[in-house]
Design an enzyme around this catalytic site. Structure first.
Site, PDB file in Angstrom:
ATOM      1  N   ASP A   6       0.821  -1.218   0.000  1.00 43.46           N
ATOM      2  CA  ASP A   6       0.000   0.000   0.000  1.00 43.46           C
ATOM      3  C   ASP A   6       0.852   1.264   0.000  1.00 43.46           C
ATOM      4  O   ASP A   6       0.432   2.314   0.475  1.00 43.46           O
ATOM      5  CB  ASP A   6      -0.957   0.026   1.213  1.00 43.46           C
ATOM      6  CG  ASP A   6      -1.771  -1.241   1.327  1.00 43.46           C
ATOM      7  OD1 ASP A   6      -2.402  -1.604   0.313  1.00 43.46           O
ATOM      8  OD2 ASP A   6      -1.774  -1.874   2.404  1.00 43.46           O
ATOM      9  N   LYS A  52       0.366   4.340  -8.333  1.00 45.10           N
ATOM     10  CA  LYS A  52       0.615   5.700  -8.814  1.00 45.10           C
ATOM     11  C   LYS A  52       1.979   5.791  -9.485  1.00 45.10           C
ATOM     12  O   LYS A  52       2.116   6.404 -10.551  1.00 45.10           O
ATOM     13  CB  LYS A  52       0.545   6.689  -7.650  1.00 45.10           C
ATOM     14  CG  LYS A  52       0.874   8.124  -8.078  1.00 45.10           C
ATOM     15  CD  LYS A  52       0.825   9.099  -6.917  1.00 45.10           C
ATOM     16  CE  LYS A  52       1.241  10.495  -7.383  1.00 45.10           C
ATOM     17  NZ  LYS A  52       1.211  11.489  -6.308  1.00 45.10           N
ATOM     18  N   HIS A  69      -4.325  -1.479  -6.243  1.00 44.60           N
ATOM     19  CA  HIS A  69      -3.608  -0.253  -6.562  1.00 44.60           C
ATOM     20  C   HIS A  69      -4.648   0.812  -6.900  1.00 44.60           C
ATOM     21  O   HIS A  69      -5.515   0.595  -7.743  1.00 44.60           O
ATOM     22  CB  HIS A  69      -2.670  -0.451  -7.757  1.00 44.60           C
ATOM     23  CG  HIS A  69      -1.540  -1.383  -7.486  1.00 44.60           C
ATOM     24  ND1 HIS A  69      -0.803  -1.992  -8.483  1.00 44.60           N
ATOM     25  CD2 HIS A  69      -1.003  -1.805  -6.325  1.00 44.60           C
ATOM     26  CE1 HIS A  69       0.136  -2.752  -7.935  1.00 44.60           C
ATOM     27  NE2 HIS A  69       0.025  -2.651  -6.630  1.00 44.60           N
ATOM     28  N   GLN A 119       1.837  -6.614  -3.626  1.00 39.02           N
ATOM     29  CA  GLN A 119       2.318  -6.681  -2.235  1.00 39.02           C
ATOM     30  C   GLN A 119       3.662  -5.956  -2.092  1.00 39.02           C
ATOM     31  O   GLN A 119       3.901  -4.981  -2.779  1.00 39.02           O
ATOM     32  CB  GLN A 119       2.390  -8.135  -1.741  1.00 39.02           C
ATOM     33  CG  GLN A 119       1.042  -8.785  -1.562  1.00 39.02           C
ATOM     34  CD  GLN A 119       0.486  -9.326  -2.852  1.00 39.02           C
ATOM     35  OE1 GLN A 119       1.185  -9.922  -3.660  1.00 39.02           O
ATOM     36  NE2 GLN A 119      -0.793  -9.128  -3.058  1.00 39.02           N
ATOM     37  N   THR A 131      -8.590  -3.258  -1.774  1.00 40.40           N
ATOM     38  CA  THR A 131      -9.274  -4.508  -2.082  1.00 40.40           C
ATOM     39  C   THR A 131     -10.297  -4.876  -1.024  1.00 40.40           C
ATOM     40  O   THR A 131     -11.405  -5.289  -1.335  1.00 40.40           O
ATOM     41  CB  THR A 131      -8.244  -5.647  -2.226  1.00 40.40           C
ATOM     42  OG1 THR A 131      -7.409  -5.350  -3.341  1.00 40.40           O
ATOM     43  CG2 THR A 131      -8.924  -6.984  -2.452  1.00 40.40           C
TER      44      THR A 131
END
Length: 427
Positions: A13, A18, A41, A223, A299
């Protein structure tokens, strides 16, 4: 031309989506090489926000070929739901390529994931319940189903039968669940074949040819380093290789093709799920980081655990991945603190430890040793050069750079792709 890897340098995260999107207009291929729809994402373009779970972030960049590599596990229902959602918003998804060797998440994998996690109780790992771990386990046990198997019904049926011989024993005799019917699984998987077939290719060959033709290939991790099955905070990790090494095995690109590794770090730290997190905050500062940074899973929607920046973790990620450049995201979230703590080392049972402890026990016992850096109160969301930042914000970035093991080349000061400061060219 080069192969460039983007990896998360914390627990996920960090803003890889981006970063990939920023580079998307400069590359020819974007390859997702590990994971599945167990991570998300978020990409903001203007007033549009896109949440991607299985698709590579490059799907949003016109002219870029998005590739789902062989190291990914694919939930076909989720794949086509994501494609349909983007199509409805006017995004061209026709360029998507899927590896013939990627493994497929069958419905029984999702079932096994959920019942096993409940069975573990207080010892649960904190999975998303989407069948990722069981699918990777099938892969390693050599009873997995690959994308290419869907194009031969006889082989598909044989593989499903083989997988269910054991799984149905576990489901009925241990978990007291009904057995899964072979026909149900085969019928569902075959229902995707006609739509899937045109997307499927020999992706290692495709990428090899692209590099030989002087194309630029960006390899995008799902991840992050501290969730890598080998190098993360085991057992509270994902089931795949989320590091630079995984980029090679999960895409079929040779290590010698990789010329740059970009590590993504947040200006603070977050984590979702169970497991150790030395700088985690349980006070008003932690909640302020969560709210200011919108720290809720793309998610799952789960609130993320929040804490201060951890320099030993960044150094560890730089070392494991061979990071050449860091992208520091969400610097704007720290606006408003008079002082900002940064973890520079750990206290492990009374001993100062400068690097990540070798053992699980040591890391569980690690207490952060903080250095206090001056904060800032000015709005930095409009900054576009390093000099636009307040002096103390500049000093914060330079301090992190000095203690993190690689240069900080790009700084994020807001969620939009334009809200970035480029100190050094990434490509």
């Amino acid at each position: 031309m080069p192969a460039v890897v983007i990896v998360g340098a914390q627990w996920g995260d960090e803003g890889k989506g981006k970063a990939t999107d920023i580079l998307g207009s400069r590359v020819d291929y974007v390859v997702k090489f590990n994971g599945g729809n167990n991570a998300g994402h978020t990409v903001v373009i203007g007033d549009q926000k896109y949440a991607l779970h299985l698709l590579p972030s490059g799907i949003l960049s016109p002219g870029c070929v998005p590739v789902i590599g062989n190291g990914v596990v694919v939930d076909l229902k989720v794949l086509f739901e994501e494609i349909d959602g983007l199509d409805e918003r006017g995004i061209d998804t026709s360029r998507l390529v899927v590896s013939a060797n990627a493994h497929v998440i069958a419905d029984y994998n999702r079932t096994m994931d959920k019942v096993a996690e409940r069975f573990l109780g207080s010892r649960k790992i904190g999975t998303t319940g989407r069948g990722i771990g069981p699918t990777y386990a099938d892969k390693m046990n050599r009873i997995g189903i690959r994308v290419q198997d869907l194009f031969d019904e006889k082989i598909l049926r044989q593989k499903v039968e083989g997988a269910l011989e054991l799984k149905n024993q576990i489901l009925t005799k241990i978990y007291n669940r009904r057995a899964v019917e072979v026909d149900e699984v085969v019928e569902e998987l075959l229902s995707y074949v006609d739509r899937l077939r045109p997307m499927v290719a020999d992706t290692p060959l495709l990428l090899h040819d692209a590099l030989k033709a002087d194309k630029t290939v960006l390899l995008e991790a799902g991840q992050a380093t501290l969730l890598d099955v080998d190098h993360g905070t085991y057992p509270f990790v994902t089931s795949s290789s989320a590091t630079t090494g995984g980029a090679c095995t999960g895409s079929g690109i040779a290590p010698t093709e990789i010329t740059r590794v970009i590590g993504i770090v947040k200006a603070y730290a977050t984590r979702v799920g169970e497991g150790p997190f030395p700088t985690e905050l349980f006070d008003a500062d932690g909640e302020r980081l969560r709210q200011n940074g919108a720290e809720f899973g793309t998610t799952t929607g789960r609130p993320r655990r929040c804490g201060w920046y951890d320099a030993p973790i960044a150094r560890y990620a730089a070392r494991i991945n061979g990071v050449t450049d860091f992208v520091l995201t969400k610097l704007d979230v720290l606006t408003g603190w008079d002082e900002i703590p940064v973890c520079v080392a750990y206290d492990v049972d009374g001993e100062r430890v400068e690097e990540m402890p070798m053992t699980q026990t040591g890391f569980h016992h690690a207490k952060p040793i903080y250095e206090m850096l001056p904060g800032w109160h000015e709005d930095i969301s409009g900054a576009r050069t390093f000099e636009d930042l307040p002096k103390t914000a500049q000093e914060y970035v330079l301090a992190l750079e000095a203690m993190s093991g690689a240069r900080i080349s790009t700084i994020g000061v807001g969620p939009d792709r334009e809200q970035s400061i480029e100190r050094h060219a990434l490509l």
